[in-house]
Every structure is written in structure tokens, then in C-alpha cells.
Design a protein around this motif. Structure first.
Motif, PDB file in Angstrom:
ATOM      1  N   GLY A  10     122.597 -24.730 139.759  1.00 46.13           N
ATOM      2  CA  GLY A  10     122.892 -24.701 141.245  1.00 46.13           C
ATOM      3  C   GLY A  10     121.845 -23.940 141.877  1.00 46.13           C
ATOM      4  O   GLY A  10     122.044 -23.903 143.174  1.00 46.13           O
ATOM      5  N   ASN A  11     121.142 -23.061 141.174  1.00 41.35           N
ATOM      6  CA  ASN A  11     120.070 -22.389 141.982  1.00 41.35           C
ATOM      7  C   ASN A  11     119.056 -23.236 142.673  1.00 41.35           C
ATOM      8  O   ASN A  11     118.715 -24.204 142.103  1.00 41.35           O
ATOM      9  N   LEU A  12     118.487 -22.739 143.950  1.00 43.21           N
ATOM     10  CA  LEU A  12     117.131 -23.403 144.521  1.00 43.21           C
ATOM     11  C   LEU A  12     116.089 -22.665 143.922  1.00 43.21           C
ATOM     12  O   LEU A  12     115.922 -21.662 143.812  1.00 43.21           O
ATOM     13  N   VAL A  13     115.243 -23.637 143.639  1.00 41.00           N
ATOM     14  CA  VAL A  13     113.803 -23.295 143.160  1.00 41.00           C
ATOM     15  C   VAL A  13     112.889 -24.208 143.750  1.00 41.00           C
ATOM     16  O   VAL A  13     113.119 -25.376 144.178  1.00 41.00           O
ATOM     17  N   TYR A  23     119.745 -28.262 137.621  1.00 38.42           N
ATOM     18  CA  TYR A  23     120.983 -29.024 136.942  1.00 38.42           C
ATOM     19  C   TYR A  23     121.283 -28.359 135.543  1.00 38.42           C
ATOM     20  O   TYR A  23     122.420 -28.725 135.069  1.00 38.42           O
ATOM     21  N   GLY A  24     120.071 -27.716 135.240  1.00 36.92           N
ATOM     22  CA  GLY A  24     120.544 -27.651 133.469  1.00 36.92           C
ATOM     23  C   GLY A  24     119.307 -26.579 133.292  1.00 36.92           C
ATOM     24  O   GLY A  24     118.330 -26.584 133.754  1.00 36.92           O
ATOM     25  N   VAL A  25     119.518 -25.670 132.287  1.00 35.80           N
ATOM     26  CA  VAL A  25     118.347 -24.852 131.636  1.00 35.80           C
ATOM     27  C   VAL A  25     118.626 -25.043 130.004  1.00 35.80           C
ATOM     28  O   VAL A  25     119.789 -24.812 129.547  1.00 35.80           O
ATOM     29  N   THR A  26     117.667 -25.426 129.397  1.00 38.59           N
ATOM     30  CA  THR A  26     117.629 -25.378 128.057  1.00 38.59           C
ATOM     31  C   THR A  26     116.744 -24.300 127.415  1.00 38.59           C
ATOM     32  O   THR A  26     115.506 -24.366 127.470  1.00 38.59           O
ATOM     33  N   TYR A 113     114.234 -13.185 145.979  1.00 37.00           N
ATOM     34  CA  TYR A 113     114.211 -14.527 145.715  1.00 37.00           C
ATOM     35  C   TYR A 113     115.518 -15.103 146.226  1.00 37.00           C
ATOM     36  O   TYR A 113     116.497 -14.320 146.069  1.00 37.00           O
ATOM     37  N   VAL A 114     115.462 -16.314 146.835  1.00 37.61           N
ATOM     38  CA  VAL A 114     116.740 -16.965 146.907  1.00 37.61           C
ATOM     39  C   VAL A 114     117.735 -17.308 145.828  1.00 37.61           C
ATOM     40  O   VAL A 114     118.917 -16.900 145.875  1.00 37.61           O
ATOM     41  N   HIS A 115     117.381 -17.254 144.605  1.00 38.31           N
ATOM     42  CA  HIS A 115     118.215 -17.573 143.452  1.00 38.31           C
ATOM     43  C   HIS A 115     118.665 -16.189 143.017  1.00 38.31           C
ATOM     44  O   HIS A 115     119.913 -16.231 142.493  1.00 38.31           O
ATOM     45  N   GLN A 116     117.921 -15.120 143.324  1.00 40.54           N
ATOM     46  CA  GLN A 116     118.753 -13.919 143.057  1.00 40.54           C
ATOM     47  C   GLN A 116     119.895 -13.571 144.104  1.00 40.54           C
ATOM     48  O   GLN A 116     120.983 -13.052 143.651  1.00 40.54           O
ATOM     49  N   LEU A 117     119.750 -13.967 145.296  1.00 36.61           N
ATOM     50  CA  LEU A 117     120.954 -14.132 146.325  1.00 36.61           C
ATOM     51  C   LEU A 117     121.805 -14.646 145.972  1.00 36.61           C
ATOM     52  O   LEU A 117     123.064 -14.619 145.899  1.00 36.61           O
ATOM     53  N   GLN A 118     121.754 -16.035 145.327  1.00 36.03           N
ATOM     54  CA  GLN A 118     122.625 -16.950 145.066  1.00 36.03           C
ATOM     55  C   GLN A 118     123.607 -16.519 143.881  1.00 36.03           C
ATOM     56  O   GLN A 118     124.642 -16.211 143.587  1.00 36.03           O
ATOM     57  N   ASN A 119     122.921 -15.721 142.798  1.00 34.85           N
ATOM     58  CA  ASN A 119     123.390 -15.006 141.660  1.00 34.85           C
ATOM     59  C   ASN A 119     124.368 -14.108 142.100  1.00 34.85           C
ATOM     60  O   ASN A 119     125.301 -13.755 141.451  1.00 34.85           O
ATOM     61  N   MET A 120     123.683 -13.101 142.787  1.00 38.00           N
ATOM     62  CA  MET A 120     124.535 -12.004 143.394  1.00 38.00           C
ATOM     63  C   MET A 120     125.625 -12.426 144.037  1.00 38.00           C
ATOM     64  O   MET A 120     126.834 -11.815 143.927  1.00 38.00           O
ATOM     65  N   TYR A 121     125.845 -13.602 144.969  1.00 37.98           N
ATOM     66  CA  TYR A 121     126.590 -13.839 145.820  1.00 37.98           C
ATOM     67  C   TYR A 121     127.696 -14.517 144.856  1.00 37.98           C
ATOM     68  O   TYR A 121     129.113 -14.083 144.866  1.00 37.98           O
ATOM     69  N   TYR A 122     127.587 -15.273 143.798  1.00 34.93           N
ATOM     70  CA  TYR A 122     128.213 -15.624 142.784  1.00 34.93           C
ATOM     71  C   TYR A 122     128.968 -14.408 142.088  1.00 34.93           C
ATOM     72  O   TYR A 122     130.184 -14.658 141.801  1.00 34.93           O
ATOM     73  N   ASP A 123     128.217 -13.489 141.763  1.00 34.35           N
ATOM     74  CA  ASP A 123     128.827 -12.372 141.099  1.00 34.35           C
ATOM     75  C   ASP A 123     129.817 -11.744 141.893  1.00 34.35           C
ATOM     76  O   ASP A 123     131.122 -11.434 141.495  1.00 34.35           O
ATOM     77  N   TYR A 124     129.663 -11.499 143.079  1.00 37.38           N
ATOM     78  CA  TYR A 124     130.434 -10.592 143.936  1.00 37.38           C
ATOM     79  C   TYR A 124     131.578 -11.402 144.604  1.00 37.38           C
ATOM     80  O   TYR A 124     132.477 -10.766 144.988  1.00 37.38           O
ATOM     81  N   SER A 125     131.471 -12.543 144.592  1.00 36.71           N
ATOM     82  CA  SER A 125     132.411 -13.540 145.526  1.00 36.71           C
ATOM     83  C   SER A 125     133.448 -14.142 144.125  1.00 36.71           C
ATOM     84  O   SER A 125     134.326 -14.860 144.636  1.00 36.71           O
ATOM     85  N   GLU A 126     133.373 -13.619 142.880  1.00 40.50           N
ATOM     86  CA  GLU A 126     134.387 -13.876 141.978  1.00 40.50           C
ATOM     87  C   GLU A 126     134.183 -15.546 141.571  1.00 40.50           C
ATOM     88  O   GLU A 126     135.081 -15.978 141.601  1.00 40.50           O
ATOM     89  N   GLY A 127     132.809 -16.074 141.767  1.00 45.23           N
ATOM     90  CA  GLY A 127     132.519 -17.277 141.122  1.00 45.23           C
ATOM     91  C   GLY A 127     132.572 -18.173 142.330  1.00 45.23           C
ATOM     92  O   GLY A 127     132.536 -19.518 142.002  1.00 45.23           O
ATOM     93  N   GLN A 128     132.493 -17.879 143.516  1.00 48.93           N
ATOM     94  CA  GLN A 128     132.279 -18.852 144.527  1.00 48.93           C
ATOM     95  C   GLN A 128     130.606 -19.125 144.343  1.00 48.93           C
ATOM     96  O   GLN A 128     129.844 -18.355 144.349  1.00 48.93           O
ATOM     97  N   GLU A 129     130.141 -20.266 145.011  1.00 48.98           N
ATOM     98  CA  GLU A 129     128.885 -20.727 145.103  1.00 48.98           C
ATOM     99  C   GLU A 129     128.571 -20.574 146.410  1.00 48.98           C
ATOM    100  O   GLU A 129     129.311 -20.776 147.286  1.00 48.98           O
ATOM    101  N   LEU A 130     127.405 -20.316 146.724  1.00 49.04           N
ATOM    102  CA  LEU A 130     126.667 -20.059 147.995  1.00 49.04           C
ATOM    103  C   LEU A 130     126.618 -21.510 148.648  1.00 49.04           C
ATOM    104  O   LEU A 130     126.032 -22.452 147.739  1.00 49.04           O
ATOM    105  N   ASP A 131     126.920 -21.839 149.916  1.00 50.01           N
ATOM    106  CA  ASP A 131     126.642 -23.200 150.483  1.00 50.01           C
ATOM    107  C   ASP A 131     125.322 -23.367 150.585  1.00 50.01           C
ATOM    108  O   ASP A 131     124.600 -22.911 151.610  1.00 50.01           O
ATOM    109  N   THR A 132     124.677 -24.371 149.645  1.00 49.58           N
ATOM    110  CA  THR A 132     123.164 -24.522 149.879  1.00 49.58           C
ATOM    111  C   THR A 132     122.884 -25.761 150.582  1.00 49.58           C
ATOM    112  O   THR A 132     121.658 -26.069 151.018  1.00 49.58           O
TER     113      THR A 132
END
Length: 135
Positions: A10-13, A23-26, A113-132
Motif C-alpha cells: 500500500g505504500n507509495l514509491v 503490492y508486495g515485498v519479497t 518520505y511519504v511511505h513513512q507518513l503512511q506507516n506512522m498513520y497506520y500505526d497510530y490509527s490502529e490499522g487504518q490506511e491513509l487514503d492515497t
């Protein structure tokens, strides 16, 4: 440089000048019988493509991008979630949380970076995704 532990689905890069969604990380694993030490990132870009993580770059956070995600707030601060926000300072952007008095926000971590903002939002909002879709 990004690592496989920095990003999540879900992160933007950025890849080849285009903004993509992860979509995925291996993480490194044997491929074709050889451990090559490479992390592969699957991106959504006119379909799903797998690229080496070295080809993916983070998107630098700007005030304009921050305001796209969070249009409400002050010139120097935007609210992310209950008791959590981003302070906009001359030297960058900081995640801030309310202190014990529940009145004053304290900066706790610088983000670039944007992905850090997304990850922090996810952590602090108890699993909600940022609307990209606003990006």
C-alpha cells in the motif's frame, strides 16, 4: 535507499519517474537455486511488475503533499489521528503526539518520505490506511 523492512503493501514509491503502489515485498531468498541477496518489490503500474528494490525510490514529503492528505489544520501543523499530528518546521516534518496534559504536542520522530507518513498513520490509527486516492 529503501530496504524491504522500510516499506509495506500500500505504500507509495517512485519507479522510473512514476508514482506506484507497493503490492508486495519479497525479502532475499534463494531464486533459481542461488541466494542473490536481492529484495523484490511488486508494484502496481499498468499491471503488476516485480523490480529490484534498488530501482525504487522513496517520495520526498512536502507541505503540498501533506496538505493533499490532510487539508485541515494550521500552517505549521496537521492532525493525523486522535492525539497525533505532523509538525511542519523549517528543518522538516515531525510526528507529534500530545503530552501527558493532553494539551501540548511534542515532536517525537522526524519523517522525510511519504511511505513513512503512511506507516506512522497506520500505526497510530490502529490499522487504518491513509487514503492515497488524494495523491
Amino acid at each position: 535507499m529503501l530496504t524491504g523492512k522500510d516499506i509495506r503493501i500500500g505504500n507509495l514509491v517512485e519507479y522510473n519517474g512514476s508514482v506506484c503502489t507497493v503490492y508486495g515485498v519479497t525479502l532475499p531468498q534463494p531464486r533459481y537455486g542461488v541466494l542473490d541477496g536481492k529484495t523484490v518489490v511488486d508494484l502496481v503500474l499498468h499491471g503488476i511488475i516485480g523490480v529490484d528494490i534498488d530501482e525504487v525510490t522513496p517520495i520526498e514529503l512536502t507541505t503540498d503533499i501533506l496538505k493533499k492528505f490532510f487539508p485541515k489544520g494550521r500552517k505549521d501543523f496537521v492532525y493525523l489521528y486522535d492525539g497525533v499530528g505532523v509538525q511542519i518546521m523549517d528543518d522538516g516534518y515531525y510526528i507529534a503526539i500530545k503530552d501527558m496534559t493532553n494539551v501540548i504536542f511534542r515532536s517525537i520522530k522526524k519523517i522525510k518520505y511519504v511511505h513513512q507518513l503512511q506507516n506512522m498513520y497506520y500505526d497510530y490509527s490502529e490499522g487504518q490506511e491513509l487514503d492515497t486516492t488524494k495523491f
